[in-house]
Design a protein around this motif. Structure first.
Motif, PDB file in Angstrom:
ATOM      1  N   ARG A   1       0.517  -0.869   0.175  1.00  9.48           N
ATOM      2  CA  ARG A   1      -0.578   0.258  -0.050  1.00  9.48           C
ATOM      3  C   ARG A   1       0.847   0.974  -0.003  1.00  9.48           C
ATOM      4  NH1 ARG A   1      -5.282  -0.560   2.957  1.00  9.48           N
ATOM      5  NH2 ARG A   1      -5.434  -2.957   3.394  1.00  9.48           N
TER       6      ARG A   1
ATOM      7  N   TYR B   1      10.203 -11.552   0.105  1.00  7.50           N
ATOM      8  CA  TYR B   1       9.447 -10.556   1.434  1.00  7.50           C
ATOM      9  C   TYR B   1      10.912 -10.052   1.543  1.00  7.50           C
ATOM     10  CZ  TYR B   1       7.830  -8.972   4.865  1.00  7.50           C
ATOM     11  OH  TYR B   1       7.088  -7.514   6.256  1.00  7.50           O
ATOM     12  N   ARG B   2      11.569 -11.370   1.594  1.00 10.36           N
ATOM     13  CA  ARG B   2      12.893 -10.630   3.189  1.00 10.36           C
ATOM     14  C   ARG B   2      13.497  -9.219   1.560  1.00 10.36           C
ATOM     15  NH1 ARG B   2      16.274 -15.016   4.139  1.00 10.36           N
ATOM     16  NH2 ARG B   2      15.113 -15.256   5.554  1.00 10.36           N
ATOM     17  N   GLU B   3      14.370  -9.981   0.465  1.00  5.80           N
ATOM     18  CA  GLU B   3      14.800  -8.613  -0.528  1.00  5.80           C
ATOM     19  C   GLU B   3      13.822  -7.377  -0.800  1.00  5.80           C
ATOM     20  OE1 GLU B   3      17.442  -8.620  -1.510  1.00  5.80           O
ATOM     21  OE2 GLU B   3      17.669  -7.203  -3.322  1.00  5.80           O
TER      22      GLU B   3
ATOM     23  N   SER C   1      11.751  -6.110   1.466  1.00  9.58           N
ATOM     24  CA  SER C   1      11.665  -5.324   1.620  1.00  9.58           C
ATOM     25  C   SER C   1      13.213  -4.462   2.418  1.00  9.58           C
ATOM     26  CB  SER C   1      12.108  -6.659   3.784  1.00  9.58           C
ATOM     27  OG  SER C   1      10.683  -6.742   3.854  1.00  9.58           O
ATOM     28  N   ARG C   2      14.021  -4.831   2.122  1.00  5.46           N
ATOM     29  CA  ARG C   2      16.027  -4.640   1.988  1.00  5.46           C
ATOM     30  C   ARG C   2      15.895  -3.795   0.791  1.00  5.46           C
ATOM     31  NH1 ARG C   2      20.484  -4.492  -0.665  1.00  5.46           N
ATOM     32  NH2 ARG C   2      19.535  -5.498  -2.502  1.00  5.46           N
TER      33      ARG C   2
ATOM     34  N   THR D   1      13.236  -0.964   2.383  1.00  2.82           N
ATOM     35  CA  THR D   1      14.592   0.589   3.547  1.00  2.82           C
ATOM     36  C   THR D   1      15.539   1.191   2.345  1.00  2.82           C
ATOM     37  OG1 THR D   1      14.059  -2.067   4.170  1.00  2.82           O
ATOM     38  CG2 THR D   1      16.238  -0.228   5.511  1.00  2.82           C
ATOM     39  N   LEU D   2      15.808   0.490   1.521  1.00  2.00           N
ATOM     40  CA  LEU D   2      17.323   0.986   0.633  1.00  2.00           C
ATOM     41  C   LEU D   2      16.597   2.529   0.256  1.00  2.00           C
ATOM     42  CD1 LEU D   2      20.145   1.177  -0.690  1.00  2.00           C
ATOM     43  CD2 LEU D   2      18.928  -0.622  -2.018  1.00  2.00           C
TER      44      LEU D   2
ATOM     45  N   ARG E   1      13.697   3.856  -0.470  1.00  2.00           N
ATOM     46  CA  ARG E   1      12.941   4.424   0.715  1.00  2.00           C
ATOM     47  C   ARG E   1      11.651   5.505  -0.176  1.00  2.00           C
ATOM     48  NH1 ARG E   1      16.364   7.665   5.713  1.00  2.00           N
ATOM     49  NH2 ARG E   1      16.473   5.820   6.323  1.00  2.00           N
TER      50      ARG E   1
ATOM     51  N   ASP F   1       7.681   5.669  -0.841  1.00  3.21           N
ATOM     52  CA  ASP F   1       5.868   6.024   0.062  1.00  3.21           C
ATOM     53  C   ASP F   1       5.427   4.276   0.005  1.00  3.21           C
ATOM     54  OD1 ASP F   1       3.900   7.905   1.190  1.00  3.21           O
ATOM     55  OD2 ASP F   1       4.344   6.567   1.597  1.00  3.21           O
ATOM     56  N   CYS F   2       5.525   3.785   0.678  1.00  4.03           N
ATOM     57  CA  CYS F   2       4.375   2.090   0.553  1.00  4.03           C
ATOM     58  C   CYS F   2       5.119   1.252   1.683  1.00  4.03           C
ATOM     59  CB  CYS F   2       4.908   1.637  -1.349  1.00  4.03           C
ATOM     60  SG  CYS F   2       6.834   1.172  -1.077  1.00  4.03           S
ATOM     61  N   GLY F   3       4.363   0.386   1.562  1.00  4.66           N
ATOM     62  CA  GLY F   3       4.477  -0.547   3.050  1.00  4.66           C
ATOM     63  C   GLY F   3       4.200  -2.246   2.848  1.00  4.66           C
ATOM     64  N   ILE F   4       5.110  -2.813   2.664  1.00  5.44           N
ATOM     65  CA  ILE F   4       4.532  -4.013   2.348  1.00  5.44           C
ATOM     66  C   ILE F   4       4.535  -5.229   3.538  1.00  5.44           C
ATOM     67  CG2 ILE F   4       5.221  -5.964   0.757  1.00  5.44           C
ATOM     68  CD1 ILE F   4       7.682  -4.500   0.215  1.00  5.44           C
ATOM     69  N   VAL F   5       2.947  -5.698   3.352  1.00  9.64           N
ATOM     70  CA  VAL F   5       2.760  -6.628   4.721  1.00  9.64           C
ATOM     71  C   VAL F   5       2.850  -8.215   4.343  1.00  9.64           C
ATOM     72  CG1 VAL F   5       0.931  -7.942   5.985  1.00  9.64           C
ATOM     73  CG2 VAL F   5       1.163  -4.937   5.786  1.00  9.64           C
TER      74      VAL F   5
ATOM     75  N   LEU G   1       1.370 -11.621   4.213  1.00  7.74           N
ATOM     76  CA  LEU G   1       0.168 -12.411   4.291  1.00  7.74           C
ATOM     77  C   LEU G   1       0.685 -13.833   4.577  1.00  7.74           C
ATOM     78  CD1 LEU G   1      -2.226  -9.749   2.880  1.00  7.74           C
ATOM     79  CD2 LEU G   1      -1.212 -10.617   5.842  1.00  7.74           C
TER      80      LEU G   1
END
Lengths: 977, 85, 212
Positions: A649, A712-714, A716-717, A720-721, A723, A725-729, A731
């Protein structure tokens, strides 16, 4: 029996009120609770406790310090019993290992006569012949081996555990006890461990009959036992040193993983044997072993002793022997002079001859060859060479040896300590210790009793300071008055049998030979001679080997150096290492439903998945075939809950997806899904799935089961790198997913939801959020198996209820649960590839026929730049579909069988199966592009070399027009190929 | 077992972590030659020394940077990406 | 009410216990003999409690706007009014769990239908376990490398770590009461593994009526 048992010794470890019966080699013996096996046998006069590894020479007690490998025994199923330290237990039926016909009459001792033909390096030279090796192997297996395995021995696992402390003190001798007290008094939480059954170390037996020393030792011990911040664990080995002060502690029952903030090595030193002819006879014994026999087990080591000394410890041992009833006929001192002149005088007054500057040249065996009958001594010159012209023979039934020590520095080495050879002390001592690691006592080169107390105190203070406790460290240690170790306690003999390594039966001349052959470096010497590679790992032999090499090469011992010390310090049973064995496993929320339906499970990564559902009277292949047919003809249901499932999102959600996937998603309409291909930076396909757009800034996407965690791990990285404007969940575990597929899937679903399921309202590849009987669900129309179908995503805790509803609603349509194998067959009929099966670590989208999923004109995506480069090059292979002849009989090809063209490898099969609906074998394969024309033939080579011919066919094999996804599909059309 | 300090969760055994490779910045794909791009994609610097590396604390999915001496395996410092050191 | 099923449901079915639906989930409320076990080492399934998760840079502000008192430091927790828990997992993720008497999770899930930027709801379908009794440390020492005895419970720590190979969130509520959450798909494995060890230590399954 027990003719050597002494009257009550104060502090003895045996309990005379509890006798124990046991057998050794079929003969009955008695000992006491508190005895070790060796002490009980020695007390009864049994001197031969085992046979040596190579020459099968009779051996007895050497160290009583867990280095006596020659006295390894077996009792029933229990192997590797170390007789010198293992407590005696009721009912033990012990036998020596490594003998032919028992320890007393070992027939294999005849080998000794062949010893001239078994020089050092024998193993390398003699058994190198490929032709003869099987013969040698059988012979060697029969002759060697250190026990007989009983294959019905139960598999034991012992639970491991973690433990923590501020300070771990390894060794509960004088310096260790002192260190523990000093640190604990300042507030540290201390654990102190000792491998012996009781703490106190040499303080309890290297007495020289000094009651004050004994008193002080007991005082220390009592203080430690009663200190609220000290935990004392005896019979516990510190088996190694691992990074950041992680020390495995082994006791009888378990393996403890100790994390210590600081460590003190108070591990002491190994007493070293002297090297002279027949120094391995039962009755030739280290002085500390003789003292342990006396003070721990109340056993007289011998009746008449010759004592070979080169240090103060030796004279203390003489006094201990005399005090406890042993007649010492002579003291043989390797040194020209000693500081113990007053002691020497006293001894001479008692009729004991002191021979200064003498050595023991040879030990003579008694007629039964189970003990010593005499010691042959002679003077030595300044270089330590024997002057045999002046030899004397002294009758005795035991030779006690006290010529030196080697530090037990194994864990210090493993911690990365830099050691330095101290010439005065003739031993290696720590020079640079790692942070948080300290050493005290004999391992630190401190031997005098009072000095050990002070050195322990100092180490305790240093550890406490390191921990942050307030401590003033102003301690001085006085240097040793005399050297505790002799630089050359080795005597050459023309007839040999002067042993350096008792485990491996290595004699002095073996080292000369090895050096002569060019193995004159400590690492090479070790491997060529095998010194230090036996079960005691060089504890009594490495130092001597080092000294010999130094002398041969003209270097100092410091220059020769030591070989690498590795865990474990003493052997560790596999039961302790195995622990419980934790193997994590994942189950979908529908697991119990599958069990009820007789699913046969398979492991897919960590997941338990139904491979197929077993039906009575039907084979696996029949079940899979029926499941696939059910999907094609009516409706099937499969649990696909193992798929990776993610939500993203945010304002940059689309941008993020555009960067990590190869396709275009920013313009997707809300309520649609799209195939998504993921590449790595080199342009290789690594994963695929579906992306669904649920809102302007809200996407839901899936990955393969095996890719979920890593992706998911990658991602997320990258989030982080970048930056954005979004977030991953993630599920994946929170949601379950069910595929309902088949021409009646819509009928089934329409019974359960009010949602308009017409193809106008809910087209192919669309996504809708709705409710099924008040369970919120997300539905996607998918086509992986090639029938009208829905992938239903739901919260995990509602999945079982949903499954039950679907089965109930589907009952009238003959709904059939299907498993992974049926699904794989169905997707193959549609020509759908599986990442990782039909692609490998080098496959690009071009080769896999997935160019349509790649939008090169995006501004950036991972793999784009590499694909630009690859696009300029010819492709080496391309994925095609193939079919075998309709009337094919015989063995079909399997995955990874090669495609052969003109004697060259031209490709390989990636997927193959028999399609029941097409009634032919179908498959996917990579072939060279020039061979990939439709209708061309390819040759597939089976494992046995047979060639099978196949025709290249367009994919999908089944329903190429995708008519099954269109409205008005009621009956299965005749499928022609 | 080696310890690693996650900037958020503290000191934990290394088995709780995943190594994510050396911290490297991607060159602008539009500005570099094929050779430079291939070097970035395929080559890694294996010389021992102090390196900045990506590490992930698995149970909490926290990514961070560790400054580590690859010769001595000493971990000098760990910090969150973007933090001023 | 939707019928929800716990990840540990099958494991508990085979026991001879009494069941009751809590929050739509069949839950084991008592089992013969659990009154004796609970003081020593009991393990119970609390998956029936309602839960809500949220993360993102805007999560703190949003939760405060929903009238929740948010833990101010990473990896700490606060009790909620009426007995629930709000835990801060790392820097910007939160787990809210209701007690039987509160319903923050439901309220927050509804409020989440329209969230501001940088607020990302996290669907929680945990397998939730409670350990109770004096032998908890023995069980933890066999399964987890964190030194729980060195923690100061007054600081309300939240520990994200691995336990028998599975990622878990652990909150020591009291020295003899520990809460553990893990991904539901690992629930059966975690439960079975901890229960085997607990039984060896003289403990076992207890019903939730013993604890709540």
């Amino acid at each position: 029996m027990n003719q050597r048992r002494l009257p009550l010794i104060s502090g003895e470890w045996i309990d005379r009120s509890q006798p124990i019966e046991f057998t050794f080699e079929g003969t009955r013996f008695t000992g006491y609770v508190g005895d070790t096996i060796a002490s009980a046998l020695w007390a009864s006069g049994q001197q031969i406790l085992g046979r040596s590894f190579k020459y099968h020479r009779p051996r007895g007690i050497l160290s009583l310090a867990n280095h006596d490998v020659n006295t390894l025994m077996q009792s029933g199923q229990k192997l590797n019993i170390r007789a010198d330290v293992t407590p005696l237990e009721d009912g033990m039926t012990l036998s020596a290992i490594n003998t032919f016909g028992g320890v007393m009459g070992d027939r294999a001792s005849a080998i000794e006569f062949f010893s001239p033909f078994l020089p050092v390096g024998f193993y390398y030279k003699a058994f190198n012949s490929k032709r003869l090796f099987p013969f040698w192997e059988r012979l060697i297996r029969n002759m060697t081996g250190l026990g007989q395995v009983d294959f019905s021995t139960p598999h034991i696992r012992t639970a491991k555990r973690y433990d923590f402390c501020d300070l771990l003190v390894i060794g509960a001798g004088i310096s260790g006890l002192s260190a523990a007290l000093s640190a604990a008094d300042l507030g540290a939480d201390v654990v102190i461990v000792d491998e012996s059954a009781r703490a106190g170390g040499s303080g309890h037996y290297q007495l020289g009959n000094d009651p004050l020393q004994l008193e002080k030792t007991n005082e220390l011990l009592s203080a430690v036992e009663n200190h609220p911040r000290i935990r004392l664990y005896t019979q516990t080995q510190a088996a190694g040193y691992y990074a950041d002060r992680w020390i495995p502690l082994l006791d009888r029952d378990r393996f403890t993983k100790m994390r210590a903030k600081t460590v003190i090595a108070a591990t002491g030193a190994y007493e070293q044997p002297a090297v002279f002819r027949n120094n391995d006879l039962p009755g030739v014994i280290l002085s500390s072993a003789a003292q342990r026999l006396i003070y721990r087990y109340a056993v007289k080591p011998m009746n008449r002793a010759v004592v070979l000394v080169a240090n103060a410890d030796g004279y203390r041992a003489v006094i201990d022997l005399i005090t406890n009833g042993v007649t010492v006929v002579a003291v043989v001192d390797l040194r020209e002079s000693s500081l113990k002149s007053d002691v020497a005088q006293t001894l001479e007054q008692q009729g004991i001859s002191i021979f200064l500057g003498y050595c023991v040249y040879e030990a003579r065996a008694n007629p039964g060859r189970d003990g010593v009958s005499a010691a042959v001594i002679c003077p030595i010159d300044v270089n330590g060479n024997p002057q045999t012209g002046f030899r004397q023979t002294i009758a005795c039934d035991g030779i006690v040896v006290s010529v030196g020590w080697a530090p037990a520095a194994n864990l210090l080495y493993q911690a990365g300590t830099k050691m330095r050879f101290n010439k005065r002390l003739q031993q290696f001592v720590p020079e640079v210790l790692p942070s948080g690691v300290f050493a005290c006592g004999r391992v630190n080169g401190v031997f005098e009793f009072e000095q050990k107390l002070i050195d322990g105190h100092r180490a305790g203070l240093e550890a406490a300071a390191h921990l942050g406790f307030d401590s003033q460290i102003e301690v001085t240690i006085s240097p040793e008055l005399e050297s505790p170790s002799h630089p050359w306690a080795i005597v050459e003999h023309p007839a040999g049998k002067n042993f350096v390594d008792f485990d491996e039966d290595l004699q002095y001349k073996d080292f000369l030979n090895a050096a002569q052959e060019g193995f004159d470096n400590i690492e090479l010497l070790k491997r060529y001679t095998t010194v230090g590679m036996g079960a005691s790992q060089g504890k009594h032999s490495n130092m001597s080997a080092l000294r010999i090499l130094a002398r041969i090469t003209g270097k100092t011992p410091g220059e020769v150096g030591t070989t690498t010390s590795r865990p474990f310090f003493h052997p560790v049973p596999l039961s302790h290492l195995a622990g419980r064995g934790f193997t994590p496993e994942q189950r979908t929320p529908l697991h119990s439903r599958h069990v009820k339906l007789n699913a046969k499970f398979m492991l897919a990564g960590m997941w338990q998945r139904p491979e197929y559902y077993a039906q009575s009277g039907k084979s696996r292949e029949e079940c899979i075939c029926l499941e696939a047919q059910a999907v094609r003809h009516q409706v099937g249901i499969i649990d696909v809950g193992t798929l990776g499932k993610f939500e993203i999102r945010g304002a940059d959600a689309a941008e993020f997806l555009e960067r990590v996937y190869a396709g275009r998603y920013s313009k997707m309409k809300i309520g649609t899904t799209r195939y998504a291909l993921m590449l790595d930076e080199t342009g290789v396909t690594i994963d695929d799935g579906m992306i669904a757009r649920l809102g302007a800034e809200h996407f839901y996407f899936t990955t393969t089961t095996s890719g979920a965690t890593a992706i998911y791990r990658e991602l997320s990285r990258l989030n982080t790198l970048w930056r954005l404007d979004c977030g991953i969940v993630n599920l994946t575990g929170a949601r379950s997913a069910i595929n309902l597929a088949g021409q009646y899937s819509r009928d089934v679903l329409s019974k359960l939801t009010d949602l308009d399921l017409s193809s106008v309202a809910f087209s192919y590849l669309a996504v809708r959020e709705t409710h099924i009987q008040n369970i919120p669900v997300m539905l996607m129309r998918v086509g992986f198996v090639g029938e009208w179908g829905y992938e239903i995503h739901v919260a995990a805790d509602s999945a079982p209820a949903l499954w039950d509803l679907l089965l109930e609603a589907g009952f009238e349509y003959d709904i059939c649960p299907f498993g992974v194998e049926a699904q794989r067959l169905l997707r193959l009929e549609k020509g759908h590839l599986i990442i990782g099966q039909d692609t490998d670590g080098l496959t690009t989208p071009i080769e896999a026929g997935l160019e349509w999923a790649v939008k090169m004109d995006k501004s950036f995506f991972i793999g784009q730049r590499s694909l630009q480069i690859l696009a300029k090059r010819p492709i080496k292979q391309i994925l095609i579909g193939f079919m075998l002849d309709p009337n094919f009989q015989g063995t079909p090809p399997q995955e990874c069988h090669l495609i052969i063209h003109g004697n060259e490898i031209a490709g390989r099969v990636t997927s193959v199966a028999f399609s029941p609906i097409l009634n032919r074998h179908i498959g996917l394969a990579y072939v060279k592009p020039e061979l990939a024309a439709i209708a061309d033939l390819i040759s597939i080579r089976l494992s046995d070399g047979t060639i099978v011919s196949a025709t290249i066919t367009p994919t999908p094999f089944y329903d190429p027009e995708t008519s099954r996804q269109q409205e008005d599909v009621t009956q299965l059309q005749e499928v022609t190929v | 077992m080696k310890l690693m300090t996650c900037p958020i969760n503290g000191s934990r055994p290394i088995s709780e972590f995943f190594y994510g490779g050396e911290l490297r910045s991607m060159p602008d794909p539009n500005m570099v030659t094929d050779e430079v791009w291939a070097d970035y994609v395929f080559h890694r610097n294996n010389a021992p020394g102090i390196k900045c590396e990506w590490w992930c604390h698995i149970p909490s999915n926290s990514w961070f940077i560790a400054e580590r001496n690859t010769l001595t395996d000493e971990i000098i410092h760990t910090y969150l990406w973007g933090e001023v050191v | 009410m939707i019928r929800r099923i716990s990840p540990n449901h099958d494991r508990l079915q085979s026991l001879n216990g009494t069941w009751r639906d809590i929050n739509g989930m069949p839950s084991l409320v008592s089992i013969p003999g659990d009154d004796r076990i609970v003081a020593n080492l009991g393990i119970a399934d609390l998956s029936f409690l309602t839960r809500f998760g949220v993360k993102g840079a805007g999560a703190v502000a949003w939760l405060e706007s929903q009238k929740l008192e948010v833990p101010d430091r990473a990896n700490t927790w606060k009790p909620l009014p009426d007995g629930g828990i709000i835990a801060r997992l790392g820097l910007t993720e939160f787990l809210i769990e209701d007690s039987l008497h509160s319903s923050f999770a439901l309220r927050l899930a509804e409020a989440c239908q329209s969230v501001p930027a940088k607020v990302y709801p996290v669907l929680r379908q945990d397998a939730a376990i409670v350990l109770c009794g004096k032998a908890i440390q023995d069980l933890l020492r066999q399964t987890c490398s964190v030194n729980f005895q060195a923690l100061s419970l007054a600081e309300h720590p939240v520990i994200l770590t691995l336990m028998v190979g599975v990622s878990v969130t652990i909150i020591p509520i009291l020295p003899d009461r520990y809460r553990i959450w893990c991904d539901g798909t690992f629930g059966a494995y975690l439960w079975e593994t901890l229960l085997t060890i607990a039984q060896e230590l003289g403990g076992g399954v207890v019903g939730v009526d013993r604890l709540i």
